[in-house]
Scaffold this active site. Structure first.
Site, PDB file in Angstrom:
ATOM      1  N   GLY A  36      -0.006   0.815 -15.085  1.00 48.22           N
ATOM      2  CA  GLY A  36      -0.219  -0.636 -15.170  1.00 48.22           C
ATOM      3  C   GLY A  36      -1.531  -1.020 -14.515  1.00 48.22           C
ATOM      4  CG  HIS A  37      -1.961  -0.630 -10.278  1.00 47.96           C
ATOM      5  ND1 HIS A  37      -0.913   0.165  -9.867  1.00 47.96           N
ATOM      6  CD2 HIS A  37      -1.790  -1.816  -9.643  1.00 47.96           C
ATOM      7  CE1 HIS A  37      -0.154  -0.502  -9.022  1.00 47.96           C
ATOM      8  NE2 HIS A  37      -0.647  -1.709  -8.870  1.00 47.96           N
ATOM      9  CD  GLN A  61       0.602  -9.974  -1.636  1.00 50.01           C
ATOM     10  OE1 GLN A  61      -0.612 -10.191  -1.598  1.00 50.01           O
ATOM     11  NE2 GLN A  61       1.172  -9.506  -2.741  1.00 50.01           N
ATOM     12  CE  LYS A 149       6.414  -5.673 -12.641  1.00 50.70           C
ATOM     13  NZ  LYS A 149       5.756  -5.606 -11.345  1.00 50.70           N
ATOM     14  CG  ASP A 150       2.887  -9.363 -10.512  1.00 48.40           C
ATOM     15  OD1 ASP A 150       3.725  -9.422  -9.617  1.00 48.40           O
ATOM     16  OD2 ASP A 150       2.441  -8.279 -10.960  1.00 48.40           O
ATOM     17  CB  SER A 186       3.905  -0.025  -6.374  1.00 51.64           C
ATOM     18  OG  SER A 186       2.635  -0.168  -6.981  1.00 51.64           O
TER      19      SER A 186
HETATM   20  P1  AMP Z   1       0.075  -4.847  -7.188  1.00 53.78           P
HETATM   21  O1  AMP Z   1      -0.554  -3.577  -6.724  1.00 53.78           O
HETATM   22  O2  AMP Z   1       1.537  -4.755  -7.418  1.00 53.78           O
HETATM   23  O3  AMP Z   1      -0.347  -6.044  -6.359  1.00 53.78           O
HETATM   24  O4  AMP Z   1      -0.542  -5.115  -8.623  1.00 53.78           O
HETATM   25  C1  AMP Z   1      -1.925  -5.216  -8.808  1.00 53.78           C
HETATM   26  C2  AMP Z   1      -2.180  -5.766 -10.186  1.00 53.78           C
HETATM   27  O5  AMP Z   1      -1.644  -4.888 -11.154  1.00 53.78           O
HETATM   28  C3  AMP Z   1      -1.522  -7.132 -10.396  1.00 53.78           C
HETATM   29  O6  AMP Z   1      -2.415  -7.976 -11.116  1.00 53.78           O
HETATM   30  C4  AMP Z   1      -0.323  -6.793 -11.210  1.00 53.78           C
HETATM   31  O7  AMP Z   1       0.118  -7.847 -12.045  1.00 53.78           O
HETATM   32  C5  AMP Z   1      -0.837  -5.625 -12.034  1.00 53.78           C
HETATM   33  N1  AMP Z   1       0.280  -4.833 -12.539  1.00 53.78           N
HETATM   34  C6  AMP Z   1       1.284  -4.293 -11.814  1.00 53.78           C
HETATM   35  N2  AMP Z   1       2.176  -3.684 -12.614  1.00 53.78           N
HETATM   36  C7  AMP Z   1       1.717  -3.839 -13.877  1.00 53.78           C
HETATM   37  C8  AMP Z   1       2.202  -3.439 -15.159  1.00 53.78           C
HETATM   38  N3  AMP Z   1       3.338  -2.752 -15.317  1.00 53.78           N
HETATM   39  N4  AMP Z   1       1.469  -3.771 -16.238  1.00 53.78           N
HETATM   40  C9  AMP Z   1       0.324  -4.492 -16.101  1.00 53.78           C
HETATM   41  N5  AMP Z   1      -0.182  -4.892 -14.928  1.00 53.78           N
HETATM   42  C10 AMP Z   1       0.503  -4.579 -13.826  1.00 53.78           C
END
Ligand code: AMP
Length: 281
Positions: A36-37, A61, A149-150, A186
């Site tokens: 995803g990242h 957060q 996703k978010d 994650s």
């Molecule tokens: P995080 O590390 O969880 O803060 O996520 C960092 C970025 O990756 C945020 O913009 C999330 O929305 C994006 N992200 C996390 N999981 C996914 C996913 N499965 N598909 C697309 N983007 C994602």
């Protein structure tokens, strides 16, 4: 890849890239990187000339009872993955660099920050908007990439950018899923085998809503009750919310007559997972 752990180093690296005429893209993350990242990194590579990624597990957060201390941290592996993607700059500061003692200033998007995840996680979006504003000031990207996703986070950040006149374009990228449909996160690493199976109920509830919509149903309440029935079949998963809302205001809609966000959050054991889809009549 230039790895920066201090704000002056990151500023210098980004200034240098811009001085060479490069359009800079930023992908903010908390690390423990997955596909995803990496999809955000690839979108940034495709749309920008230089890509900066931040890895920072942002303490502000997380609520007091949340998983800040156990959140997965794997910087060496993340570095290798980002090198492999051809990332130019990695900004991975320690907490004291981003929050030195004495800081009392916050960025708060009022109203929006109390909806969806903001309602279940008081203070969460205040932490998100504060750190993202700081990152925007440090990196000064032309474009920043976030995951759909978010979805609530995307709405809150778009509003912040508009209200505070940040000169940054926000791009939202599609949700990347595991082969069986579970949205990558994650936090999926917390799930044991049984929980991993149960976690699919989020995706099934969304699919149920989509099927009813495809069959012509437009009343949000009908879609919500159908989705909740799906959850009733998996009683070990505790629903936090299943909502049908306007994707910009995050306010509930009664009838689906335009682009609409269907969003779900649930606890699978101790792990809180989220997922969503967008309906387009
Ligand atoms: P995080 O590390 O969880 O803060 O996520 C960092 C970025 O990756 C945020 O913009 C999330 O929305 C994006 N992200 C996390 N999981 C996914 C996913 N499965 N598909 C697309 N983007 C994602």
């Amino acid at each position: 890849m230039k790895v920066c752990t201090t704000i002056p180093e990151a500023r210098a690296a980004c200034r240098d890239a811009r001085a060479r005429g490069k359009r800079l893209g930023l992908v903010p993350t908390m690390g423990a990187l997955h596909e995803g990242h990496l999809s955000l990194v690839r979108a940034a590579k495709a749309q920008c000339d230089a890509v900066a990624v931040s890895i920072f597990v942002n303490p502000t957060q997380f609520g007091p009872k949340e998983d800040l201390s156990t959140y997965p941290r794997q910087l060496d592996r993340d570095c290798r993955l980002l090198e492999g993607e051809g990332v130019d700059i990695l900004f991975a500061p320690p907490v004291e660099e981003m929050y030195p003692p004495g800081g009392v200033t916050w960025v708060l998007v009022e109203g929006l920050s109390e909806k969806l995840d903001g309602r279940s996680r008081p203070g969460h979006f205040r932490g998100v908007t504060t750190i993202v504003a700081k990152l925007f000031h440090i990196i000064e990207p032309a474009t920043a990439f976030f995951g759909q996703k978010d979805a609530a986070q995307v709405a809150v950040i778009r509003r912040m950018v508009q209200d505070l006149n940040f000169a940054v374009e926000i791009v939202a990228c599609p949700i990347v899923r595991e082969a069986d449909g579970l949205a990558m996160s994650s936090r999926n690493a917390y799930l044991n085998r049984e929980e991993r199976g149960r976690a699919l109920v989020l995706q099934w509830s969304l699919q149920e809503a989509r099927q009813q919509f495809d069959a012509g149903e437009r009343a949000a309440a009908k879609l919500i009750s159908a989705a909740k029935e799906v959850f009733a079949g998996e009683p070990q998963v505790v629903l936090d919310y299943f909502e049908i809302v306007d994707p910009d205001t995050l306010d509930p809609v009664e009838r689906i007559s335009q682009k609409t966000l269907v969003a779900v959050a649930a606890y699978v054991g101790m792990t809180r997972l989220i997922d969503n889809l967008v309906l387009n009549p």
